[in-house]
Design a protein around this motif. Structure first.
Motif, PDB file in Angstrom:
ATOM      1  N   ALA A 138      35.472  41.673  50.322  1.00 26.84           N
ATOM      2  CA  ALA A 138      34.179  41.373  49.688  1.00 26.84           C
ATOM      3  C   ALA A 138      33.083  42.310  50.187  1.00 26.84           C
ATOM      4  N   GLY A 139      33.141  42.687  51.448  1.00 26.92           N
ATOM      5  CA  GLY A 139      32.150  43.609  51.996  1.00 26.92           C
ATOM      6  C   GLY A 139      32.466  45.067  51.715  1.00 26.92           C
ATOM      7  N   GLN A 140      33.760  45.393  51.716  1.00 24.24           N
ATOM      8  CA  GLN A 140      34.193  46.784  51.521  1.00 24.24           C
ATOM      9  C   GLN A 140      34.174  47.204  50.061  1.00 24.24           C
ATOM     10  N   ASP A 141      34.561  46.303  49.180  1.00 24.34           N
ATOM     11  CA  ASP A 141      34.668  46.621  47.760  1.00 24.34           C
ATOM     12  C   ASP A 141      34.339  45.359  46.955  1.00 24.34           C
ATOM     13  N   PRO A 142      33.030  45.050  46.837  1.00 21.31           N
ATOM     14  CA  PRO A 142      32.635  43.810  46.164  1.00 21.31           C
ATOM     15  C   PRO A 142      33.147  43.693  44.732  1.00 21.31           C
ATOM     16  N   ALA A 143      33.227  44.806  44.010  1.00 20.80           N
ATOM     17  CA  ALA A 143      33.723  44.752  42.630  1.00 20.80           C
ATOM     18  C   ALA A 143      35.186  44.312  42.601  1.00 20.80           C
ATOM     19  N   ALA A 144      36.001  44.870  43.493  1.00 18.68           N
ATOM     20  CA  ALA A 144      37.416  44.482  43.561  1.00 18.68           C
ATOM     21  C   ALA A 144      37.560  43.030  43.987  1.00 18.68           C
ATOM     22  N   ALA A 145      36.759  42.596  44.950  1.00 20.57           N
ATOM     23  CA  ALA A 145      36.822  41.204  45.403  1.00 20.57           C
ATOM     24  C   ALA A 145      36.452  40.260  44.262  1.00 20.57           C
ATOM     25  N   GLY A 146      35.453  40.631  43.473  1.00 17.40           N
ATOM     26  CA  GLY A 146      35.070  39.812  42.320  1.00 17.40           C
ATOM     27  C   GLY A 146      36.154  39.767  41.272  1.00 17.40           C
ATOM     28  N   ALA A 147      36.777  40.919  41.008  1.00 16.17           N
ATOM     29  CA  ALA A 147      37.875  40.964  40.032  1.00 16.17           C
ATOM     30  C   ALA A 147      39.053  40.117  40.509  1.00 16.17           C
ATOM     31  N   ALA A 148      39.340  40.161  41.814  1.00 16.51           N
ATOM     32  CA  ALA A 148      40.444  39.376  42.374  1.00 16.51           C
ATOM     33  C   ALA A 148      40.166  37.881  42.235  1.00 16.51           C
ATOM     34  N   ALA A 149      38.967  37.450  42.586  1.00 19.40           N
ATOM     35  CA  ALA A 149      38.617  36.032  42.484  1.00 19.40           C
ATOM     36  C   ALA A 149      38.662  35.564  41.030  1.00 19.40           C
ATOM     37  N   SER A 150      38.185  36.402  40.115  1.00 25.98           N
ATOM     38  CA  SER A 150      38.224  36.058  38.683  1.00 25.98           C
ATOM     39  C   SER A 150      39.657  35.957  38.182  1.00 25.98           C
ATOM     40  N   ALA A 151      40.526  36.857  38.655  1.00 24.17           N
ATOM     41  CA  ALA A 151      41.935  36.828  38.240  1.00 24.17           C
ATOM     42  C   ALA A 151      42.606  35.542  38.694  1.00 24.17           C
ATOM     43  N   LEU A 152      42.326  35.116  39.925  1.00 26.38           N
ATOM     44  CA  LEU A 152      42.905  33.864  40.421  1.00 26.38           C
ATOM     45  C   LEU A 152      42.414  32.679  39.581  1.00 26.38           C
ATOM     46  N   ASP A 153      41.124  32.666  39.284  1.00 25.36           N
ATOM     47  CA  ASP A 153      40.577  31.592  38.444  1.00 25.36           C
ATOM     48  C   ASP A 153      41.226  31.580  37.061  1.00 25.36           C
ATOM     49  N   GLU A 154      41.413  32.773  36.477  1.00 24.90           N
ATOM     50  CA  GLU A 154      42.028  32.875  35.145  1.00 24.90           C
ATOM     51  C   GLU A 154      43.457  32.344  35.154  1.00 24.90           C
ATOM     52  N   LEU A 155      44.239  32.752  36.144  1.00 23.14           N
ATOM     53  CA  LEU A 155      45.624  32.278  36.228  1.00 23.14           C
ATOM     54  C   LEU A 155      45.687  30.768  36.439  1.00 23.14           C
ATOM     55  N   GLU A 156      44.833  30.239  37.297  1.00 26.68           N
ATOM     56  CA  GLU A 156      44.838  28.795  37.529  1.00 26.68           C
ATOM     57  C   GLU A 156      44.469  28.050  36.241  1.00 26.68           C
ATOM     58  N   ARG A 157      43.465  28.535  35.527  1.00 29.85           N
ATOM     59  CA  ARG A 157      43.064  27.896  34.271  1.00 29.85           C
ATOM     60  C   ARG A 157      44.223  27.895  33.277  1.00 29.85           C
ATOM     61  N   LEU A 158      44.898  29.038  33.137  1.00 29.94           N
ATOM     62  CA  LEU A 158      46.049  29.119  32.228  1.00 29.94           C
ATOM     63  C   LEU A 158      47.154  28.154  32.660  1.00 29.94           C
ATOM     64  N   ALA A 159      47.462  28.151  33.960  1.00 28.55           N
ATOM     65  CA  ALA A 159      48.539  27.301  34.469  1.00 28.55           C
ATOM     66  C   ALA A 159      48.256  25.830  34.211  1.00 28.55           C
ATOM     67  N   ARG A 160      46.998  25.425  34.329  1.00 31.62           N
ATOM     68  CA  ARG A 160      46.633  24.013  34.165  1.00 31.62           C
ATOM     69  C   ARG A 160      46.421  23.616  32.708  1.00 31.62           C
ATOM     70  N   SER A 161      46.281  24.593  31.818  1.00 33.50           N
ATOM     71  CA  SER A 161      46.083  24.269  30.401  1.00 33.50           C
ATOM     72  C   SER A 161      47.358  24.532  29.608  1.00 33.50           C
ATOM     73  N   GLU A 162      47.555  25.723  29.103  1.00 33.26           N
ATOM     74  CA  GLU A 162      48.722  26.004  28.265  1.00 33.26           C
ATOM     75  C   GLU A 162      49.962  26.456  29.030  1.00 33.26           C
ATOM     76  N   GLY A 163      49.821  26.714  30.330  1.00 35.57           N
ATOM     77  CA  GLY A 163      50.938  27.220  31.121  1.00 35.57           C
ATOM     78  C   GLY A 163      50.994  28.731  31.058  1.00 35.57           C
TER      79      GLY A 163
END
Length: 169
Positions: A138-163
């Motif tokens: 998050a300190g070294q590459d905030p854009a990458a850290a944000g993309a990583a956190a968003s990717a985890l959220d996206e996968l969790e949302r998919l897993a909990r909804s349509e799979g």
């Protein structure tokens, strides 16, 4: 970006998956190319680490087969895990930088965050958020850290909804 390809009939194409973490090689293993459509690369490989890895919620062990999906434009990889006799254990998802395939090596940088989804979809676990925080990304590459956190959220949302199946179709 390499051109889309399918393995030649009768002889599967092999490549090497090279997983790095924090600038160091975590593991390298041979895999059979299943499909490369120019955006997503799908490979199949047996469990590559030595021995058994018991996470408590799933065990990876010799004989398990991983069908791994990597994207050149997404910040994650989804690995379908099956027993040697074909029984589905579930999906292990790594949050990664987009994959790069060049000269027979599929290079993937692991960003610590993971998601586990059981075969029946009843268990969805976010993993290693403490490791991600401790990595300093998050300190070294905030854009990458944000993309990583968003990717985890996206996968969790998919897993909990349509799979995850529609993502892998």
């Amino acid at each position: 970006m390499s051109a889309p390809s399918e393995p030649r009939a009768g002889r599967p194409e092999e490549l090497v998956v090279a997983l790095t973490k924090a600038g160091r090689t975590k593991i390298r293993y041979p895999a059979e190319l299943v499909r490369d459509d120019g955006v997503r690369v799908t490979v199949r490989a047996p469990w590559a680490a030595p021995g058994v890895r018991d996470f408590g919620f799933v065990r990876f062990e010799p004989g398990d087969v991983f069908t791994e999906h990597y994207w050149r434009d997404r910040w994650f990889a989804v690995k379908e895990v099956r027993t040697g006799d074909g029984g589905l254990k579930g999906w292990y998802c790594d949050i990664t930088r987009p994959a790069v395939l060049a000269d027979g090596v599929l290079a993937v940088e692991d960003l610590d965050l993971d998601l586990w989804v059981s075969a029946d979809g009843s268990c969805v676990l976010r993993l290693d958020e403490d490791e991600f925080e401790a990595s300093g990304l998050a300190g070294q590459d905030p854009a990458a850290a944000g993309a990583a956190a968003s990717a985890l959220d996206e996968l969790e949302r998919l897993a909990r909804s349509e799979g995850l199946a529609p993502l892998l179709a």
